[in-house]
Design a protein around this motif. Sequence first.
Motif, PDB file in Angstrom:
ATOM      1  N   GLU A 133      43.169  49.766  56.390  1.00 39.57           N
ATOM      2  CA  GLU A 133      44.039  48.605  56.528  1.00 39.57           C
ATOM      3  C   GLU A 133      43.080  47.475  56.895  1.00 39.57           C
ATOM      4  N   ARG A 134      42.318  47.479  58.080  1.00 36.94           N
ATOM      5  CA  ARG A 134      41.468  46.436  58.449  1.00 36.94           C
ATOM      6  C   ARG A 134      40.109  46.552  58.498  1.00 36.94           C
ATOM      7  N   ARG A 135      39.022  45.562  58.416  1.00 38.72           N
ATOM      8  CA  ARG A 135      37.948  45.676  58.854  1.00 38.72           C
ATOM      9  C   ARG A 135      37.678  45.021  60.403  1.00 38.72           C
ATOM     10  N   VAL A 136      37.913  45.945  61.310  1.00 36.15           N
ATOM     11  CA  VAL A 136      38.083  45.423  62.603  1.00 36.15           C
ATOM     12  C   VAL A 136      37.119  46.241  63.547  1.00 36.15           C
ATOM     13  N   LEU A 137      36.364  45.248  64.326  1.00 34.18           N
ATOM     14  CA  LEU A 137      35.528  45.988  65.434  1.00 34.18           C
ATOM     15  C   LEU A 137      36.357  45.849  66.719  1.00 34.18           C
ATOM     16  N   GLY A 178      41.445  43.628  72.057  1.00 33.48           N
ATOM     17  CA  GLY A 178      40.959  42.635  71.522  1.00 33.48           C
ATOM     18  C   GLY A 178      39.908  43.139  70.579  1.00 33.48           C
ATOM     19  N   ALA A 179      39.719  42.414  69.497  1.00 31.59           N
ATOM     20  CA  ALA A 179      38.641  42.834  68.261  1.00 31.59           C
ATOM     21  C   ALA A 179      37.900  41.703  67.503  1.00 31.59           C
ATOM     22  N   ILE A 180      36.904  41.799  66.690  1.00 33.92           N
ATOM     23  CA  ILE A 180      36.556  41.006  65.968  1.00 33.92           C
ATOM     24  C   ILE A 180      37.036  41.679  64.600  1.00 33.92           C
ATOM     25  N   GLN A 181      37.455  40.491  63.581  1.00 32.50           N
ATOM     26  CA  GLN A 181      37.823  41.141  62.485  1.00 32.50           C
ATOM     27  C   GLN A 181      37.172  40.125  61.221  1.00 32.50           C
ATOM     28  N   CYS A 182      36.628  40.820  60.138  1.00 33.45           N
ATOM     29  CA  CYS A 182      35.837  40.310  59.307  1.00 33.45           C
ATOM     30  C   CYS A 182      36.664  40.480  57.923  1.00 33.45           C
ATOM     31  N   ALA A 223      49.102  44.099  53.109  1.00 31.16           N
ATOM     32  CA  ALA A 223      50.251  43.912  54.217  1.00 31.16           C
ATOM     33  C   ALA A 223      50.827  44.953  54.788  1.00 31.16           C
ATOM     34  N   HIS A 224      51.253  44.953  56.093  1.00 30.51           N
ATOM     35  CA  HIS A 224      52.047  45.865  56.822  1.00 30.51           C
ATOM     36  C   HIS A 224      52.702  45.089  58.012  1.00 30.51           C
ATOM     37  N   ARG A 225      53.374  46.160  58.842  1.00 32.23           N
ATOM     38  CA  ARG A 225      53.980  45.528  59.992  1.00 32.23           C
ATOM     39  C   ARG A 225      53.992  46.486  60.932  1.00 32.23           C
ATOM     40  N   HIS A 226      53.971  46.128  62.237  1.00 29.87           N
ATOM     41  CA  HIS A 226      54.021  46.974  63.303  1.00 29.87           C
ATOM     42  C   HIS A 226      54.532  46.347  64.760  1.00 29.87           C
ATOM     43  N   SER A 227      54.913  47.332  65.585  1.00 30.58           N
ATOM     44  CA  SER A 227      55.794  46.873  66.724  1.00 30.58           C
ATOM     45  C   SER A 227      54.802  46.077  67.505  1.00 30.58           C
ATOM     46  N   ILE A 252      47.680  38.045  67.778  1.00 32.12           N
ATOM     47  CA  ILE A 252      47.363  36.807  67.784  1.00 32.12           C
ATOM     48  C   ILE A 252      45.944  36.697  66.898  1.00 32.12           C
ATOM     49  N   ARG A 253      45.737  35.656  66.200  1.00 30.84           N
ATOM     50  CA  ARG A 253      44.218  35.508  65.781  1.00 30.84           C
ATOM     51  C   ARG A 253      43.583  34.129  66.229  1.00 30.84           C
ATOM     52  N   PHE A 254      42.452  34.157  66.510  1.00 29.90           N
ATOM     53  CA  PHE A 254      41.834  33.033  67.129  1.00 29.90           C
ATOM     54  C   PHE A 254      40.584  32.863  66.005  1.00 29.90           C
ATOM     55  N   TRP A 272      56.059  41.148  58.843  1.00 24.82           N
ATOM     56  CA  TRP A 272      54.928  41.594  57.603  1.00 24.82           C
ATOM     57  C   TRP A 272      53.898  40.615  57.606  1.00 24.82           C
ATOM     58  N   HIS A 273      52.374  41.390  57.517  1.00 21.50           N
ATOM     59  CA  HIS A 273      51.385  40.207  57.364  1.00 21.50           C
ATOM     60  C   HIS A 273      50.154  41.156  56.742  1.00 21.50           C
ATOM     61  N   GLU A 274      49.639  40.127  56.045  1.00 24.60           N
ATOM     62  CA  GLU A 274      48.275  40.355  55.389  1.00 24.60           C
ATOM     63  C   GLU A 274      47.416  39.156  55.261  1.00 24.60           C
ATOM     64  N   HIS A 275      46.284  39.417  55.189  1.00 28.22           N
ATOM     65  CA  HIS A 275      45.186  38.442  55.292  1.00 28.22           C
ATOM     66  C   HIS A 275      44.654  38.356  53.931  1.00 28.22           C
ATOM     67  N   THR A 276      44.367  37.082  53.325  1.00 23.93           N
ATOM     68  CA  THR A 276      43.718  36.854  51.946  1.00 23.93           C
ATOM     69  C   THR A 276      42.871  35.821  52.094  1.00 23.93           C
ATOM     70  N   PHE A 322      38.818  36.305  66.015  1.00 26.79           N
ATOM     71  CA  PHE A 322      39.153  37.158  67.114  1.00 26.79           C
ATOM     72  C   PHE A 322      40.576  37.640  66.926  1.00 26.79           C
ATOM     73  N   ASP A 323      40.855  39.074  67.251  1.00 30.71           N
ATOM     74  CA  ASP A 323      42.377  39.443  67.124  1.00 30.71           C
ATOM     75  C   ASP A 323      42.641  39.933  68.641  1.00 30.71           C
ATOM     76  N   GLY A 324      44.049  39.627  69.046  1.00 32.44           N
ATOM     77  CA  GLY A 324      44.421  40.030  70.485  1.00 32.44           C
ATOM     78  C   GLY A 324      45.770  40.612  69.971  1.00 32.44           C
ATOM     79  N   LEU A 325      46.073  41.845  70.566  1.00 26.28           N
ATOM     80  CA  LEU A 325      47.179  42.561  70.378  1.00 26.28           C
ATOM     81  C   LEU A 325      47.679  43.078  71.754  1.00 26.28           C
ATOM     82  N   ASP A 326      48.974  43.392  72.001  1.00 23.95           N
ATOM     83  CA  ASP A 326      49.678  43.897  73.084  1.00 23.95           C
ATOM     84  C   ASP A 326      49.701  45.510  72.951  1.00 23.95           C
TER      85      ASP A 326
HETATM   86  O1  GTQ Z   1      44.964  42.212  61.420  1.00 23.46           O
HETATM   87  O2  GTQ Z   1      46.608  43.288  61.183  1.00 23.46           O
HETATM   88  O3  GTQ Z   1      42.516  44.043  65.385  1.00 23.46           O
HETATM   89  O4  GTQ Z   1      47.039  45.648  62.349  1.00 23.46           O
HETATM   90  C1  GTQ Z   1      44.298  45.424  64.923  1.00 23.46           C
HETATM   91  C2  GTQ Z   1      45.709  45.933  64.246  1.00 23.46           C
HETATM   92  C3  GTQ Z   1      44.221  43.606  63.564  1.00 23.46           C
HETATM   93  C4  GTQ Z   1      45.654  43.090  61.548  1.00 23.46           C
HETATM   94  C5  GTQ Z   1      43.786  44.496  64.505  1.00 23.46           C
HETATM   95  C6  GTQ Z   1      45.961  45.141  62.811  1.00 23.46           C
HETATM   96  C7  GTQ Z   1      45.348  43.990  62.719  1.00 23.46           C
END
Ligand code: GTQ
Length: 370
Positions: free
Chosen positions: A76-80, A99-103, A112-116, A120-122, A153-157, A167-171
């Motif tokens: 789904e995502r290139r996330v560290l 917390g993560a770095i997404q590229c 696109a996907h969704r989750h509970s 946030i993205r900075f 629903w969300h995808e990154h294009t 930067f990704d932040g999630l709960d």
């Molecule tokens: O971009 O949708 O860092 O689903 C972790 C889970 C990002 C994302 C993350 C995710 C996403």
Amino acid sequence: MTVEQSISDSPTVEQELAALYADLSAVHLHPLWTITKQLLTATPQPRSVPWLWPASTLTPLAERALRLVPVERGGERRVLSFGNPGLGGLPYAAGTLWGAIQCLGPGETAPAHRHSPGAIRFVLEGSGVWTTVNGDACDMNPGDLVLTPGWNWHEHTSNGSSRMLWFDGLDLPMVEALDAIFFEPYPRDRQPDSAEHNLSEARFAGTGQRHVEGAVTTALDPGHSPLLVYRWADTDAELTRLGAARDTAMVSLEFVNPSTGASVLPTLSCGMHRILPGRRTEAVRRTGNTIFVVYRGSGSSVIDGVRLDWSAGDVFVAPSWSAVEHLAGETADLFSLGDAPVLRALNLYREQVLDGPQDVHRVFAPDQLP
Ligand code: GTQ
Ligand code: FE2
């Protein structure tokens, strides 16, 4: 039976106690009196530790992942993700925060996907990318904050020519602790293209005004901010205005739901802090974990006596109830992500301003063990 025999046959209190503990353990019961002190500590004892990930480490690794790993369904995502070394290998920056770095590379779509869990993205660097949130394509540029609230629903294009880093932040750890994780892939890689971008933003274009026509009224509280994007230009202008009006070491903003003044997500609070050069903030303890992302400038923070030196693109963590103070070498803008809305809602929020600056016990180095 002799007297000697009967004494040695009847177990001592120690033997009876040992047998009691063994029998309790065998049926999964715990005697509180042996663990009270470790459970009911005088103050919070988070397992996470103050930690910093430098941009000079993050960026080359993100670039290697970009070269080697495609974004595809399943992954789904290139996330560290930041794994706090105090958490014993968990992929969480702190006990409650992901917390993560997404590229994202030029022309890619992270499907696109969704989750509970809410996110946030900075944005740190790059251009030509948008995140589509329930049909609303939100353009992303450096310094912008973009919300993807839970179950949207969300995808990154990308249609840009360079990679984007954010930067990704999630709960996620909180939702996991509550045993409430749900995930669903969208049937296609992308939601339908919308002709117009930034619809939520257009609805809040004025100062203190919102559009109420059509189906876009927010009379029904969606449980998160109806505004999905907070632009750097607005943040910067407000910090500048605040800085001119106050003579403090730091000015701070919280990003809020413009309809209610509440935090951006029910679980997460985002802020931006501008620290003036040569100034030192008060040392403060707060309940709740915080992740800081250095957007601009350089300086240091002292967290429970550990000095972390930072510059643009670095990410660091202040665990709950750690004493935190900041000092800037040059004007610095720190983005912050915290779980304060949850602590406030549960009446667990506390803060304490310390009397003076902390003694620095040690200077942080990323290769030391916690
Ligand atoms: O971009 O949708 O860092 O689903 C972790 C889970 C990002 C994302 C993350 C995710 C996403
Ligand atoms: Fe996601």
